[in-house]
Design an enzyme around this catalytic site. Structure first.
Site, PDB file in Angstrom:
ATOM      1  N   ARG A   1     -12.897  13.070  14.560  1.00  0.00           N
ATOM      2  CA  ARG A   1     -13.998  14.016  14.765  1.00  0.00           C
ATOM      3  C   ARG A   1     -14.058  15.087  13.673  1.00  0.00           C
ATOM      4  O   ARG A   1     -13.029  15.434  13.079  1.00  0.00           O
ATOM      5  CB  ARG A   1     -13.851  14.667  16.145  1.00  0.00           C
ATOM      6  CG  ARG A   1     -13.970  13.637  17.268  1.00  0.00           C
ATOM      7  CD  ARG A   1     -13.496  14.154  18.613  1.00  0.00           C
ATOM      8  NE  ARG A   1     -13.729  13.152  19.645  1.00  0.00           N
ATOM      9  CZ  ARG A   1     -12.837  12.213  19.993  1.00  0.00           C
ATOM     10  NH1 ARG A   1     -11.657  12.162  19.409  1.00  0.00           N
ATOM     11  NH2 ARG A   1     -13.130  11.329  20.928  1.00  0.00           N
TER      12      ARG A   1
ATOM     13  N   HIS B   1      -8.478   0.756  14.276  1.00  0.00           N
ATOM     14  CA  HIS B   1      -8.713   1.209  15.649  1.00  0.00           C
ATOM     15  C   HIS B   1      -8.423   0.060  16.625  1.00  0.00           C
ATOM     16  O   HIS B   1      -9.307  -0.412  17.342  1.00  0.00           O
ATOM     17  CB  HIS B   1     -10.149   1.704  15.795  1.00  0.00           C
ATOM     18  CG  HIS B   1     -10.367   2.666  16.920  1.00  0.00           C
ATOM     19  ND1 HIS B   1     -10.616   2.254  18.206  1.00  0.00           N
ATOM     20  CD2 HIS B   1     -10.369   4.021  16.947  1.00  0.00           C
ATOM     21  CE1 HIS B   1     -10.783   3.315  18.985  1.00  0.00           C
ATOM     22  NE2 HIS B   1     -10.637   4.401  18.236  1.00  0.00           N
TER      23      HIS B   1
ATOM     24  N   GLU C   1      -3.830   5.230  15.960  1.00  0.00           N
ATOM     25  CA  GLU C   1      -4.528   5.375  14.681  1.00  0.00           C
ATOM     26  C   GLU C   1      -3.635   6.104  13.686  1.00  0.00           C
ATOM     27  O   GLU C   1      -3.252   7.254  13.913  1.00  0.00           O
ATOM     28  CB  GLU C   1      -5.822   6.159  14.859  1.00  0.00           C
ATOM     29  CG  GLU C   1      -6.808   5.552  15.841  1.00  0.00           C
ATOM     30  CD  GLU C   1      -7.954   6.494  16.136  1.00  0.00           C
ATOM     31  OE1 GLU C   1      -8.581   6.995  15.171  1.00  0.00           O
ATOM     32  OE2 GLU C   1      -8.231   6.739  17.333  1.00  0.00           O
TER      33      GLU C   1
END
Length: 399
Positions: free
Chosen positions: A109, A207, A360
């Site tokens: 993010r 991912h 990740e």
């Protein structure tokens, strides 16, 4: 410095790379030097080595299956995904789980979808939380791109994707992802990103949704009984209610986020905590790897170990990255069926809450907006710096 072999590979990839059009039809490319992606983006390409085999598709340079032997010598598929590869496109348009794919140009993010480099502000489309922030690169990230296959052998495949300033990121970026299986057995992921004309943030990540129990029994329907060990995860980045960093960094010692000595994932997951990111009792947190000074970027350092009591399968992770995002699939709700080879019980099983864990390998989330952390050298790359390199090695064994 990059090795001669790596440099040769990148030059070769640059000569064949295509301006791939996303499956949904969006096309931001105009450079006549590049041609459109051809072939089947959903065709599985299978690699093999002793004790391991894995399949990948060009759509998202995505891992769809990974088989290793359990404690009884039986091969088990330990990643979550779909049998029908075209279902990944449907998933992108509905659940958007990012199963098995590469995420980028900037994983995780970014606060408010903005950042500044050299006085220039960039805006990335906010595709999460009702338009509050971008997740994994914006509306059309690397997971929705058709990567070109530049090279393939029996145990290795190289995907290439040329990103021409997509989703508001500055400058063009050449990305090369090489996946290799070895006889240890192990899967090695090496992702190299080269800025061609401007400074840009780069933070790619794999991912993959893991379930080392492979859904073989009732206990393996979730990963709560799996043991997670992260010896260098001494600190965690504090986040707010929508998982954006507050700027504060906290110690994990003595908290539910302490995996430095190894424990079952479900040991503390139901504790009420004030730390953001354990919303609704599910980890979704960025752990900082406080590596020993002698191994600050040593790719041979084991930073994580995960094991399942149901299959006895154990996975060891080595990486050059300085952080790990751990997500325990709190958003899964039993609507996505497991793959045919994972249906071991009488009734068809589904991916339930806690049915998997995402690991990740990446740098510190939103480090480009936190100058006090000093992460620019690990997140901002230019045509005159070393390329961005994300190296991860997943080695498998049994308990």
């Amino acid at each position: 410095m990059l090795s001669t072999t790596t440099t040769t590979l990148l030059l070769a990839a640059a000569s064949v790379v295509a301006a791939q059009t996303p499956v949904n039809g969006s096309d931001n490319f105009s450079n006549p030097a590049f041609k459109a992606f051809t072939g089947d983006p959903f065709q599985k390409h299978t690699l093999t080595a002793n004790g391991i085999n894995a399949s990948f598709i060009p759509y998202g340079a995505r891992l769809t299956n990974l088989y290793v032997c359990d404690q009884n010598g039986t091969y088990q598929d330990v990643v979550v995904g779909y049998d029908n590869a075209t279902q990944y496109l449907t998933d992108s348009e509905t659940n958007h789980t990012y199963f098995g794919t590469v995420v980028g140009r900037y994983a995780n993010r970014i606060m408010n979808g903005t950042f500044e480099i050299d006085g220039q502000t960039s805006h990335i489309p906010n595709n999460e939380h009702g338009g509050l922030n971008p997740l994994h690169g914006g509306f059309i990230g690397y997971d929705q791109q058709n990567w070109t296959i530049a090279s393939q052998t029996g145990n290795s495949i190289t995907f290439v994707f040329y990103d021409q300033a997509q989703q508001g990121f500055p400058g063009d970026l050449l990305n090369v992802a090489t996946y290799t299986l070895t006889d240890e057995p192990a899967w090695i992921s090496r992702m190299v990103s080269i800025p061609l004309n401007e400074a840009t943030p780069v933070m790619l990540a794999n991912h993959v949704y893991w379930n080392l129990g492979a859904f073989v029994n009732e206990e393996a329907i979730t990963v709560l009984n799996d043991t997670l060990y992260m010896p260098y995860a001494d600190r965690i980045i504090e986040v707010d209610s929508v998982l954006i960093p507050t700027g504060q960094i906290n110690m994990t010692n003595g908290t539910a986020f302490d995996f430095t000595h190894g424990k079952q994932i479900g040991s503390d997951i139901f504790q009420p905590l004030s730390q953001g990111g354990l919303n609704g009792s599910s980890y979704d947190n960025a752990f900082i790897l406080d590596r020993p000074r002698y191994a600050m970027e040593d790719p041979a350092l084991e930073v994580l170990r995960l094991s399942s009591p149901s299959t006895g399968i154990q996975m060891s992770l080595q990486t050059n990255q300085q952080g790990l995002q751990i997500y325990t699939c709190g958003g899964q709700n039993g609507t996505i069926p497991v793959k045919a080879d994972q249906q071991h019980m009488a009734n068809t099983t589904y991916v339930e809450r806690y049915g998997c864990v995402v690991i990740e390998t990446q740098d510190w989330i939103d480090g480009i907006n936190q100058p006090q952390w000093g992460r620019d050298q690990y997140q901002i790359f230019t045509p005159t710096t070393e390329p961005a390199l994300n190296y991860a090695k997943y080695t498998f064994s049994t308990l």
